[in-house]
Design a protein around this motif. Structure first.
Motif, PDB file in Angstrom:
ATOM      1  N   GLU A   2      -0.299  60.193 -97.719  1.00  0.00           N
ATOM      2  CA  GLU A   2      -0.697  59.785 -99.065  1.00  0.00           C
ATOM      3  C   GLU A   2       0.129  60.510-100.118  1.00  0.00           C
ATOM      4  O   GLU A   2       0.487  59.922-101.142  1.00  0.00           O
ATOM      5  CB  GLU A   2      -2.180  60.046 -99.287  1.00  0.00           C
ATOM      6  CG  GLU A   2      -2.686  59.418-100.567  1.00  0.00           C
ATOM      7  CD  GLU A   2      -4.184  59.462-100.697  1.00  0.00           C
ATOM      8  OE1 GLU A   2      -4.647  59.564-101.848  1.00  0.00           O
ATOM      9  OE2 GLU A   2      -4.891  59.392 -99.671  1.00  0.00           O
ATOM     10  N   LEU A   3       0.443  61.781 -99.876  1.00  0.00           N
ATOM     11  CA  LEU A   3       1.292  62.523-100.797  1.00  0.00           C
ATOM     12  C   LEU A   3       2.664  61.857-100.893  1.00  0.00           C
ATOM     13  O   LEU A   3       3.239  61.764-101.980  1.00  0.00           O
ATOM     14  CB  LEU A   3       1.437  63.977-100.346  1.00  0.00           C
ATOM     15  CG  LEU A   3       2.271  64.883-101.241  1.00  0.00           C
ATOM     16  CD1 LEU A   3       1.645  65.021-102.626  1.00  0.00           C
ATOM     17  CD2 LEU A   3       2.436  66.253-100.592  1.00  0.00           C
ATOM     18  N   ALA A   4       3.166  61.371 -99.773  1.00  0.00           N
ATOM     19  CA  ALA A   4       4.454  60.674 -99.771  1.00  0.00           C
ATOM     20  C   ALA A   4       4.400  59.442-100.673  1.00  0.00           C
ATOM     21  O   ALA A   4       5.329  59.183-101.445  1.00  0.00           O
ATOM     22  CB  ALA A   4       4.838  60.280 -98.347  1.00  0.00           C
ATOM     23  N   THR A   5       3.314  58.712-100.603  1.00  0.00           N
ATOM     24  CA  THR A   5       3.150  57.523-101.442  1.00  0.00           C
ATOM     25  C   THR A   5       3.083  57.913-102.915  1.00  0.00           C
ATOM     26  O   THR A   5       3.731  57.291-103.762  1.00  0.00           O
ATOM     27  CB  THR A   5       1.870  56.757-101.040  1.00  0.00           C
ATOM     28  OG1 THR A   5       1.984  56.375 -99.673  1.00  0.00           O
ATOM     29  CG2 THR A   5       1.659  55.531-101.898  1.00  0.00           C
ATOM     30  N   GLU A   6       2.312  58.938-103.221  1.00  0.00           N
ATOM     31  CA  GLU A   6       2.121  59.362-104.608  1.00  0.00           C
ATOM     32  C   GLU A   6       3.374  59.966-105.236  1.00  0.00           C
ATOM     33  O   GLU A   6       3.564  59.884-106.438  1.00  0.00           O
ATOM     34  CB  GLU A   6       0.970  60.356-104.713  1.00  0.00           C
ATOM     35  CG  GLU A   6      -0.383  59.719-104.458  1.00  0.00           C
ATOM     36  CD  GLU A   6      -1.529  60.686-104.693  1.00  0.00           C
ATOM     37  OE1 GLU A   6      -1.393  61.593-105.534  1.00  0.00           O
ATOM     38  OE2 GLU A   6      -2.557  60.515-104.018  1.00  0.00           O
ATOM     39  N   THR A   7       4.217  60.591-104.412  1.00  0.00           N
ATOM     40  CA  THR A   7       5.403  61.270-104.949  1.00  0.00           C
ATOM     41  C   THR A   7       6.698  60.496-104.722  1.00  0.00           C
ATOM     42  O   THR A   7       7.760  60.941-105.151  1.00  0.00           O
ATOM     43  CB  THR A   7       5.555  62.676-104.332  1.00  0.00           C
ATOM     44  OG1 THR A   7       5.705  62.547-102.914  1.00  0.00           O
ATOM     45  CG2 THR A   7       4.372  63.557-104.678  1.00  0.00           C
ATOM     46  N   ASN A   8       6.617  59.381-104.028  1.00  0.00           N
ATOM     47  CA  ASN A   8       7.808  58.587-103.699  1.00  0.00           C
ATOM     48  C   ASN A   8       8.830  59.367-102.879  1.00  0.00           C
ATOM     49  O   ASN A   8      10.034  59.278-103.103  1.00  0.00           O
ATOM     50  CB  ASN A   8       8.466  58.010-104.966  1.00  0.00           C
ATOM     51  CG  ASN A   8       7.582  57.010-105.654  1.00  0.00           C
ATOM     52  OD1 ASN A   8       6.950  56.174-105.014  1.00  0.00           O
ATOM     53  ND2 ASN A   8       7.509  57.102-106.971  1.00  0.00           N
ATOM     54  N   HIS A   9       8.327  60.166-101.940  1.00  0.00           N
ATOM     55  CA  HIS A   9       9.171  60.907-101.002  1.00  0.00           C
ATOM     56  C   HIS A   9       8.695  60.603 -99.591  1.00  0.00           C
ATOM     57  O   HIS A   9       7.530  60.271 -99.385  1.00  0.00           O
ATOM     58  CB  HIS A   9       9.073  62.413-101.244  1.00  0.00           C
ATOM     59  CG  HIS A   9       9.739  62.861-102.490  1.00  0.00           C
ATOM     60  ND1 HIS A   9       9.135  62.774-103.721  1.00  0.00           N
ATOM     61  CD2 HIS A   9      10.954  63.386-102.701  1.00  0.00           C
ATOM     62  CE1 HIS A   9       9.959  63.239-104.639  1.00  0.00           C
ATOM     63  NE2 HIS A   9      11.073  63.619-104.043  1.00  0.00           N
ATOM     64  N   LEU A  10       9.565  60.742 -98.638  1.00  0.00           N
ATOM     65  CA  LEU A  10       9.176  60.572 -97.246  1.00  0.00           C
ATOM     66  C   LEU A  10       8.295  61.742 -96.826  1.00  0.00           C
ATOM     67  O   LEU A  10       8.524  62.882 -97.242  1.00  0.00           O
ATOM     68  CB  LEU A  10      10.407  60.513 -96.350  1.00  0.00           C
ATOM     69  CG  LEU A  10      11.379  59.352 -96.606  1.00  0.00           C
ATOM     70  CD1 LEU A  10      12.630  59.527 -95.764  1.00  0.00           C
ATOM     71  CD2 LEU A  10      10.695  58.031 -96.298  1.00  0.00           C
ATOM     72  N   SER A  11       7.294  61.464 -95.989  1.00  0.00           N
ATOM     73  CA  SER A  11       6.397  62.542 -95.569  1.00  0.00           C
ATOM     74  C   SER A  11       7.167  63.627 -94.807  1.00  0.00           C
ATOM     75  O   SER A  11       6.870  64.817 -94.929  1.00  0.00           O
ATOM     76  CB  SER A  11       5.241  62.014 -94.726  1.00  0.00           C
ATOM     77  OG  SER A  11       5.694  61.476 -93.521  1.00  0.00           O
ATOM     78  N   LYS A  12       8.173  63.221 -94.053  1.00  0.00           N
ATOM     79  CA  LYS A  12       8.981  64.198 -93.321  1.00  0.00           C
ATOM     80  C   LYS A  12       9.707  65.140 -94.291  1.00  0.00           C
ATOM     81  O   LYS A  12       9.806  66.338 -94.056  1.00  0.00           O
ATOM     82  CB  LYS A  12       9.981  63.470 -92.425  1.00  0.00           C
ATOM     83  CG  LYS A  12      10.662  64.355 -91.432  1.00  0.00           C
ATOM     84  CD  LYS A  12      11.448  63.545 -90.431  1.00  0.00           C
ATOM     85  CE  LYS A  12      11.946  64.421 -89.311  1.00  0.00           C
ATOM     86  NZ  LYS A  12      12.546  63.671 -88.229  1.00  0.00           N
TER      87      LYS A  12
END
Length: 107
Positions: free
Chosen positions: A57-67
């Motif tokens: 979800e953080l990846a979605t909110e920040t527009n970064h890959l979770s990795k």
């Protein structure tokens, strides 16, 4: 035989069930960062992200890959100020808090 629990799992469970503990973790991460301990701040944030927002979800909110976010918040991570601000912003939004900084006289 003594049974032990994984420290990270214990922290995650406590932060999930105790909002005050999660807010204290966020406060500690911000304080560590502002006091020149970014490595400590990253590790606290990593545990807090696991317990609150989650990396997907953080990846979605920040527009970064979770990795990429996992690497940023690793022990040797080096997130940019923009990325760190986005992470702090997403976590503080999830916890329903805002930041307010104060200075104090140095000892």
């Amino acid at each position: 035989m003594v049974l032990t629990r994984d420290f990270k799992e214990t922290v995650k469970e406590r932060a999930t069930r105790d909002p005050a503990f999660a807010k204290a973790m966020l406060d500690e991460a911000a304080t560590a960062f502002l006091n020149g301990e970014p490595h400590v701040a990253r590790l606290i944030l990593r545990d807090l992200v696991n317990a609150s927002v989650g990396f997907e979800e953080l990846a979605t909110e920040t527009n970064h890959l979770s990795k990429s976010l996992h690497r940023m918040l690793s022990e040797k991570g080096n997130p940019s100020m923009d990325n760190l601000a986005a992470i702090f912003g997403a976590v503080s939004k999830r916890l329903g808090v805002a930041f307010e900084a104060h200075t104090v006289e140095a000892a």
